[in-house]
Design a protein around this motif. Structure first.
Motif, PDB file in Angstrom:
ATOM      1  N   ASP A 114       0.699  -1.295   0.117  1.00  0.00           N
ATOM      2  CA  ASP A 114      -0.257   0.076   0.094  1.00  0.00           C
ATOM      3  C   ASP A 114       0.770   1.326   0.163  1.00  0.00           C
ATOM      4  N   PHE A 115       1.988   1.236   0.782  1.00  0.00           N
ATOM      5  CA  PHE A 115       2.898   2.330   0.658  1.00  0.00           C
ATOM      6  C   PHE A 115       3.571   2.648  -0.597  1.00  0.00           C
ATOM      7  N   ARG A 116       4.027   1.744  -1.322  1.00  0.00           N
ATOM      8  CA  ARG A 116       4.611   1.879  -2.472  1.00  0.00           C
ATOM      9  C   ARG A 116       3.530   2.498  -3.571  1.00  0.00           C
ATOM     10  N   GLN A 117       2.271   2.145  -3.449  1.00  0.00           N
ATOM     11  CA  GLN A 117       1.345   2.578  -4.375  1.00  0.00           C
ATOM     12  C   GLN A 117       1.145   4.150  -4.057  1.00  0.00           C
ATOM     13  N   SER A 118       1.135   4.632  -2.979  1.00  0.00           N
ATOM     14  CA  SER A 118       0.996   5.932  -2.662  1.00  0.00           C
ATOM     15  C   SER A 118       2.305   6.730  -2.470  1.00  0.00           C
ATOM     16  N   ILE A 145      12.911   3.183  11.054  1.00  0.00           N
ATOM     17  CA  ILE A 145      11.798   2.434  11.783  1.00  0.00           C
ATOM     18  C   ILE A 145      12.388   1.129  12.332  1.00  0.00           C
ATOM     19  N   GLY A 146      11.945   0.582  13.344  1.00  0.00           N
ATOM     20  CA  GLY A 146      12.332  -0.740  13.844  1.00  0.00           C
ATOM     21  C   GLY A 146      10.982  -1.418  14.281  1.00  0.00           C
ATOM     22  N   PHE A 291       4.177   5.912   6.323  1.00  0.00           N
ATOM     23  CA  PHE A 291       4.555   4.606   6.500  1.00  0.00           C
ATOM     24  C   PHE A 291       3.907   3.933   7.819  1.00  0.00           C
ATOM     25  N   ILE A 292       4.280   4.711   8.928  1.00  0.00           N
ATOM     26  CA  ILE A 292       3.920   4.212  10.239  1.00  0.00           C
ATOM     27  C   ILE A 292       2.151   3.965  10.308  1.00  0.00           C
ATOM     28  N   GLU A 293       1.594   5.122   9.780  1.00  0.00           N
ATOM     29  CA  GLU A 293       0.093   4.832   9.625  1.00  0.00           C
ATOM     30  C   GLU A 293      -0.342   3.767   8.831  1.00  0.00           C
ATOM     31  N   LEU A 303      -0.554  11.425  16.848  1.00  0.00           N
ATOM     32  CA  LEU A 303      -0.262  10.722  18.230  1.00  0.00           C
ATOM     33  C   LEU A 303       1.301  10.530  17.966  1.00  0.00           C
ATOM     34  N   VAL A 304       1.934  10.063  17.187  1.00  0.00           N
ATOM     35  CA  VAL A 304       3.257   9.915  17.040  1.00  0.00           C
ATOM     36  C   VAL A 304       4.190  11.062  17.675  1.00  0.00           C
ATOM     37  N   GLU A 305       3.811  12.546  17.306  1.00  0.00           N
ATOM     38  CA  GLU A 305       4.342  13.568  17.689  1.00  0.00           C
ATOM     39  C   GLU A 305       4.126  13.776  19.103  1.00  0.00           C
TER      40      GLU A 305
END
Length: 315
Positions: A114-118, A145-146, A291-293, A303-305
Protein backbone atom coordinates in the motif's frame (compact mmCIF):
# COMPACT_ATOMS: atom_id res chain seq x y z
CA UNK A 1 36.37 21.29 13.92
CA UNK A 2 34.52 19.52 11.08
CA UNK A 3 32.10 16.65 10.59
CA UNK A 4 34.72 14.33 9.11
CA UNK A 5 36.68 14.56 12.36
CA UNK A 6 33.52 13.75 14.33
CA UNK A 7 32.71 10.82 12.04
CA UNK A 8 36.22 9.42 12.45
CA UNK A 9 35.92 9.56 16.24
CA UNK A 10 32.47 7.98 16.26
CA UNK A 11 33.43 5.17 13.89
CA UNK A 12 36.58 4.45 15.88
CA UNK A 13 34.45 3.63 18.89
CA UNK A 14 31.85 1.72 16.87
CA UNK A 15 34.49 -0.38 15.08
CA UNK A 16 36.26 -1.44 18.25
CA UNK A 17 39.12 1.06 17.70
CA UNK A 18 40.18 -0.73 14.52
CA UNK A 19 41.36 2.10 12.26
CA UNK A 20 41.52 -0.14 9.20
CA UNK A 21 37.79 -0.83 9.51
CA UNK A 22 37.12 2.84 10.23
CA UNK A 23 38.92 3.86 7.04
CA UNK A 24 36.91 1.32 5.02
CA UNK A 25 33.62 2.51 6.51
CA UNK A 26 34.42 6.17 5.76
CA UNK A 27 35.98 5.44 2.33
CA UNK A 28 39.28 7.05 3.21
CA UNK A 29 42.79 6.04 4.25
CA UNK A 30 43.96 4.90 7.68
CA UNK A 31 46.51 7.75 7.95
CA UNK A 32 43.69 10.14 7.05
CA UNK A 33 41.55 8.79 9.88
CA UNK A 34 44.42 9.08 12.35
CA UNK A 35 45.02 12.66 11.26
CA UNK A 36 41.36 13.62 11.64
CA UNK A 37 41.25 12.17 15.15
CA UNK A 38 44.48 13.84 16.21
CA UNK A 39 43.39 17.23 14.82
CA UNK A 40 40.16 17.08 16.81
CA UNK A 41 42.03 16.09 19.97
CA UNK A 42 44.47 18.96 19.46
CA UNK A 43 41.62 21.43 19.01
CA UNK A 44 39.82 20.19 22.14
CA UNK A 45 43.03 19.98 24.14
CA UNK A 46 42.36 16.40 25.33
CA UNK A 47 43.13 12.82 24.39
CA UNK A 48 39.90 11.11 23.38
CA UNK A 49 41.49 7.67 22.96
CA UNK A 50 43.92 5.54 24.94
CA UNK A 51 46.85 4.51 22.76
CA UNK A 52 49.32 1.68 22.72
CA UNK A 53 51.92 2.78 20.22
CA UNK A 54 49.97 3.72 17.12
CA UNK A 55 46.95 1.59 18.05
CA UNK A 56 43.83 2.85 19.75
CA UNK A 57 42.79 0.62 22.64
CA UNK A 58 39.96 2.45 24.38
CA UNK A 59 38.39 5.72 25.46
CA UNK A 60 39.95 8.04 28.00
CA UNK A 61 37.76 9.54 30.72
CA UNK A 62 37.46 12.82 28.74
CA UNK A 63 36.71 10.71 25.68
CA UNK A 64 33.81 8.98 27.42
CA UNK A 65 32.39 12.40 28.28
CA UNK A 66 32.69 13.93 24.80
CA UNK A 67 31.46 10.87 22.87
CA UNK A 68 27.74 11.51 23.58
CA UNK A 69 28.22 15.08 22.34
CA UNK A 70 29.87 13.80 19.15
CA UNK A 71 26.94 11.42 18.59
CA UNK A 72 24.43 14.20 19.19
CA UNK A 73 26.13 16.62 16.78
CA UNK A 74 26.20 14.03 14.00
CA UNK A 75 22.57 13.08 14.59
CA UNK A 76 21.53 16.73 14.41
CA UNK A 77 23.52 17.15 11.20
CA UNK A 78 21.60 14.22 9.72
CA UNK A 79 18.33 15.72 10.96
CA UNK A 80 19.24 19.01 9.25
CA UNK A 81 19.90 17.20 5.97
CA UNK A 82 16.58 15.37 6.16
CA UNK A 83 14.70 18.56 6.98
CA UNK A 84 16.14 20.15 3.85
CA UNK A 85 15.19 17.12 1.75
CA UNK A 86 11.62 17.30 3.07
CA UNK A 87 11.21 20.67 1.40
CA UNK A 88 13.40 20.09 -1.64
CA UNK A 89 12.21 16.56 -2.48
CA UNK A 90 9.10 16.01 -0.38
CA UNK A 91 7.86 12.89 -2.18
CA UNK A 92 11.14 11.07 -2.79
CA UNK A 93 13.91 9.55 -0.72
CA UNK A 94 14.90 6.39 1.13
CA UNK A 95 13.07 4.64 3.95
CA UNK A 96 15.10 2.14 5.98
CA UNK A 97 13.13 -0.42 7.97
CA UNK A 98 14.69 -2.84 10.43
CA UNK A 99 12.52 -5.78 11.48
CA UNK A 100 12.67 -9.31 12.77
CA UNK A 101 12.23 -12.12 10.23
CA UNK A 102 8.63 -12.83 11.24
CA UNK A 103 7.58 -9.19 10.99
CA UNK A 104 9.30 -8.74 7.61
CA UNK A 105 7.84 -11.96 6.21
CA UNK A 106 4.27 -11.91 7.54
CA UNK A 107 3.26 -8.53 8.99
CA UNK A 108 4.92 -5.99 6.68
CA UNK A 109 3.99 -7.06 3.10
CA UNK A 110 0.47 -5.53 2.99
CA UNK A 111 1.75 -2.22 4.39
CA UNK A 112 4.69 -2.18 1.97
CA UNK A 113 2.37 -2.81 -0.99
CA UNK A 114 0.00 0.00 0.00
CA UNK A 115 2.85 2.40 0.80
CA UNK A 116 4.53 1.80 -2.56
CA UNK A 117 1.28 2.59 -4.35
CA UNK A 118 0.95 5.93 -2.57
CA UNK A 119 4.69 6.81 -2.48
CA UNK A 120 6.25 5.39 -5.68
CA UNK A 121 9.27 7.72 -5.48
CA UNK A 122 10.40 6.41 -2.09
CA UNK A 123 12.81 3.47 -2.19
CA UNK A 124 12.63 0.95 0.63
CA UNK A 125 15.53 -0.82 2.31
CA UNK A 126 14.91 -3.75 4.65
CA UNK A 127 17.31 -5.08 7.27
CA UNK A 128 16.39 -8.21 9.20
CA UNK A 129 17.83 -9.33 12.50
CA UNK A 130 17.23 -10.13 16.12
CA UNK A 131 15.23 -7.67 18.24
CA UNK A 132 18.54 -6.54 19.75
CA UNK A 133 19.99 -5.94 16.28
CA UNK A 134 16.88 -3.98 15.27
CA UNK A 135 17.33 -1.74 18.32
CA UNK A 136 21.03 -1.25 17.57
CA UNK A 137 20.35 -0.24 13.95
CA UNK A 138 17.95 2.42 15.20
CA UNK A 139 20.34 3.66 17.86
CA UNK A 140 23.20 3.94 15.37
CA UNK A 141 21.09 5.80 12.84
CA UNK A 142 21.17 2.94 10.32
CA UNK A 143 17.37 2.53 10.29
CA UNK A 144 14.45 4.96 10.38
CA UNK A 145 11.83 2.53 11.75
CA UNK A 146 12.23 -0.63 13.81
CA UNK A 147 9.58 -3.33 14.20
CA UNK A 148 9.89 -6.19 16.68
CA UNK A 149 8.18 -7.89 19.60
CA UNK A 150 10.87 -7.87 22.28
CA UNK A 151 13.81 -5.66 23.26
CA UNK A 152 12.79 -2.28 21.81
CA UNK A 153 11.44 -0.96 25.13
CA UNK A 154 14.80 -1.56 26.82
CA UNK A 155 16.32 1.60 25.32
CA UNK A 156 15.14 5.01 26.60
CA UNK A 157 16.53 6.68 23.47
CA UNK A 158 13.81 4.94 21.46
CA UNK A 159 10.15 5.84 21.33
CA UNK A 160 8.22 2.56 21.14
CA UNK A 161 4.56 2.40 20.20
CA UNK A 162 2.16 -0.57 20.26
CA UNK A 163 0.96 -1.87 16.87
CA UNK A 164 -1.04 -5.07 17.33
CA UNK A 165 -1.40 -8.12 19.55
CA UNK A 166 -0.97 -11.68 18.34
CA UNK A 167 -0.89 -15.23 19.64
CA UNK A 168 0.97 -18.48 19.02
CA UNK A 169 -0.33 -21.58 17.28
CA UNK A 170 0.85 -25.19 17.31
CA UNK A 171 1.65 -26.94 14.02
CA UNK A 172 1.80 -30.69 13.40
CA UNK A 173 1.52 -33.03 10.39
CA UNK A 174 -2.05 -34.22 9.73
CA UNK A 175 -1.30 -37.74 10.94
CA UNK A 176 0.25 -36.58 14.24
CA UNK A 177 -1.41 -37.77 17.50
CA UNK A 178 -2.04 -34.15 18.52
CA UNK A 179 -3.92 -33.56 15.25
CA UNK A 180 -6.12 -36.54 15.97
CA UNK A 181 -6.84 -35.34 19.49
CA UNK A 182 -7.66 -31.85 18.20
CA UNK A 183 -10.06 -33.36 15.66
CA UNK A 184 -11.96 -34.95 18.53
CA UNK A 185 -12.57 -31.51 20.00
CA UNK A 186 -10.24 -31.80 22.98
CA UNK A 187 -8.46 -28.52 23.87
CA UNK A 188 -4.69 -28.70 23.69
CA UNK A 189 -2.80 -28.71 27.01
CA UNK A 190 0.79 -27.99 27.99
CA UNK A 191 1.02 -31.49 29.42
CA UNK A 192 0.26 -32.90 25.95
CA UNK A 193 2.89 -30.66 24.37
CA UNK A 194 5.41 -31.71 27.01
CA UNK A 195 5.27 -35.29 25.71
CA UNK A 196 6.63 -34.27 22.31
CA UNK A 197 9.84 -32.70 20.98
CA UNK A 198 9.31 -28.99 20.27
CA UNK A 199 10.56 -26.86 17.38
CA UNK A 200 10.21 -23.12 17.93
CA UNK A 201 11.93 -19.74 17.91
CA UNK A 202 15.30 -18.86 19.37
CA UNK A 203 15.33 -17.15 22.75
CA UNK A 204 14.49 -13.46 22.42
CA UNK A 205 12.52 -14.00 19.21
CA UNK A 206 8.83 -13.75 18.41
CA UNK A 207 7.36 -14.23 21.85
CA UNK A 208 9.62 -17.11 22.85
CA UNK A 209 9.72 -15.72 26.39
CA UNK A 210 5.97 -16.27 26.82
CA UNK A 211 6.34 -19.88 25.67
CA UNK A 212 9.07 -20.55 28.24
CA UNK A 213 7.09 -18.80 30.98
CA UNK A 214 3.96 -20.85 30.33
CA UNK A 215 5.78 -24.18 30.61
CA UNK A 216 7.70 -23.07 33.70
CA UNK A 217 4.54 -21.86 35.44
CA UNK A 218 2.81 -25.17 34.74
CA UNK A 219 5.81 -27.20 35.92
CA UNK A 220 6.02 -28.96 32.55
CA UNK A 221 9.37 -29.68 30.91
CA UNK A 222 9.87 -28.00 27.53
CA UNK A 223 11.81 -30.36 25.27
CA UNK A 224 13.11 -28.04 22.54
CA UNK A 225 15.01 -30.01 19.92
CA UNK A 226 15.47 -27.31 17.28
CA UNK A 227 15.28 -23.51 17.27
CA UNK A 228 15.20 -21.05 14.38
CA UNK A 229 14.68 -17.34 13.72
CA UNK A 230 12.17 -17.86 10.92
CA UNK A 231 8.77 -19.60 11.02
CA UNK A 232 9.27 -21.02 7.51
CA UNK A 233 12.32 -22.92 8.77
CA UNK A 234 10.34 -24.22 11.74
CA UNK A 235 7.51 -25.39 9.45
CA UNK A 236 9.96 -27.21 7.18
CA UNK A 237 11.24 -29.39 10.00
CA UNK A 238 7.76 -29.98 11.39
CA UNK A 239 6.77 -31.30 7.95
CA UNK A 240 9.73 -33.70 8.18
CA UNK A 241 8.28 -35.12 11.41
CA UNK A 242 11.09 -33.88 13.65
CA UNK A 243 8.81 -32.30 16.22
CA UNK A 244 5.83 -30.13 17.08
CA UNK A 245 6.08 -26.51 15.95
CA UNK A 246 5.10 -23.46 17.99
CA UNK A 247 4.96 -20.36 15.80
CA UNK A 248 3.21 -17.01 15.54
CA UNK A 249 -0.37 -17.57 14.39
CA UNK A 250 0.15 -15.09 11.54
CA UNK A 251 2.82 -17.39 10.10
CA UNK A 252 0.31 -20.14 9.26
CA UNK A 253 -1.42 -20.01 5.89
CA UNK A 254 -3.92 -22.80 5.24
CA UNK A 255 -3.34 -22.72 1.48
CA UNK A 256 0.44 -22.66 1.58
CA UNK A 257 0.85 -24.98 4.56
CA UNK A 258 -1.38 -27.80 3.37
CA UNK A 259 0.86 -30.46 4.89
CA UNK A 260 0.32 -29.07 8.38
CA UNK A 261 -2.55 -28.86 10.83
CA UNK A 262 -2.81 -25.75 13.00
CA UNK A 263 -4.03 -26.25 16.58
CA UNK A 264 -5.33 -23.30 18.59
CA UNK A 265 -2.93 -22.43 21.42
CA UNK A 266 -4.08 -18.95 22.41
CA UNK A 267 -5.31 -20.29 25.76
CA UNK A 268 -1.84 -21.68 26.58
CA UNK A 269 0.45 -18.69 26.03
CA UNK A 270 0.17 -15.00 26.87
CA UNK A 271 -0.57 -12.56 24.06
CA UNK A 272 2.38 -10.84 22.40
CA UNK A 273 2.65 -7.19 21.39
CA UNK A 274 4.39 -6.04 18.24
CA UNK A 275 5.96 -2.62 18.65
CA UNK A 276 7.22 0.02 16.28
CA UNK A 277 10.13 2.22 17.32
CA UNK A 278 11.90 5.36 16.15
CA UNK A 279 14.69 7.40 17.68
CA UNK A 280 13.28 10.12 19.90
CA UNK A 281 15.69 12.71 18.52
CA UNK A 282 15.49 11.75 14.83
CA UNK A 283 13.92 14.02 12.23
CA UNK A 284 11.14 12.00 10.61
CA UNK A 285 10.32 12.89 7.04
CA UNK A 286 6.68 13.09 5.97
CA UNK A 287 6.75 9.70 4.29
CA UNK A 288 8.04 8.07 7.49
CA UNK A 289 4.89 9.17 9.27
CA UNK A 290 2.89 7.92 6.27
CA UNK A 291 4.45 4.46 6.47
CA UNK A 292 3.87 4.24 10.21
CA UNK A 293 0.17 4.97 9.75
CA UNK A 294 -0.07 2.53 6.84
CA UNK A 295 1.40 -0.26 8.98
CA UNK A 296 -0.55 0.63 12.14
CA UNK A 297 -3.51 2.94 11.32
CA UNK A 298 -4.06 4.04 14.95
CA UNK A 299 -0.54 5.55 14.96
CA UNK A 300 -1.38 8.84 13.29
CA UNK A 301 1.17 11.58 12.84
CA UNK A 302 -0.42 13.61 15.64
CA UNK A 303 -0.26 10.66 18.03
CA UNK A 304 3.39 9.92 17.19
CA UNK A 305 4.40 13.56 17.60
CA UNK A 306 2.59 13.84 20.93
CA UNK A 307 4.35 10.71 22.18
CA UNK A 308 7.75 12.04 21.07
CA UNK A 309 7.21 15.23 23.06
CA UNK A 310 6.79 13.29 26.31
CA UNK A 311 9.88 11.49 27.70
CA UNK A 312 7.71 8.68 29.03
CA UNK A 313 5.91 8.25 25.75
CA UNK A 314 6.27 4.53 25.10
CA UNK A 315 4.24 1.45 25.68
Amino acid sequence: MNFQQLRSVREAQRRGFNLTEVAQALHTSQPGVSRQIRELEDELGIDIFIRSGKRLTGLTEPGRNVMPIVERLLREAENLRRAGEDFARADSGHLRIAATHSQARYALPPAVRDFRQSHPEVSLQFQQGTPQQVARLLLEGEADIGIATEALTEHPELLTLPCYRWTHTVLVPHDHPLAQEAASGRPLTLEQLGRHPIITYESGYTGRGHIDQAFAAAGVDLNVVLVAMDADVIKTYVELGMGVGIVAAIAYDEERDRLLRAIDARHLFADNLTRLAVRRDAYLRDYVYAFIETFAPPLTRDLVEQARQHPGGSD
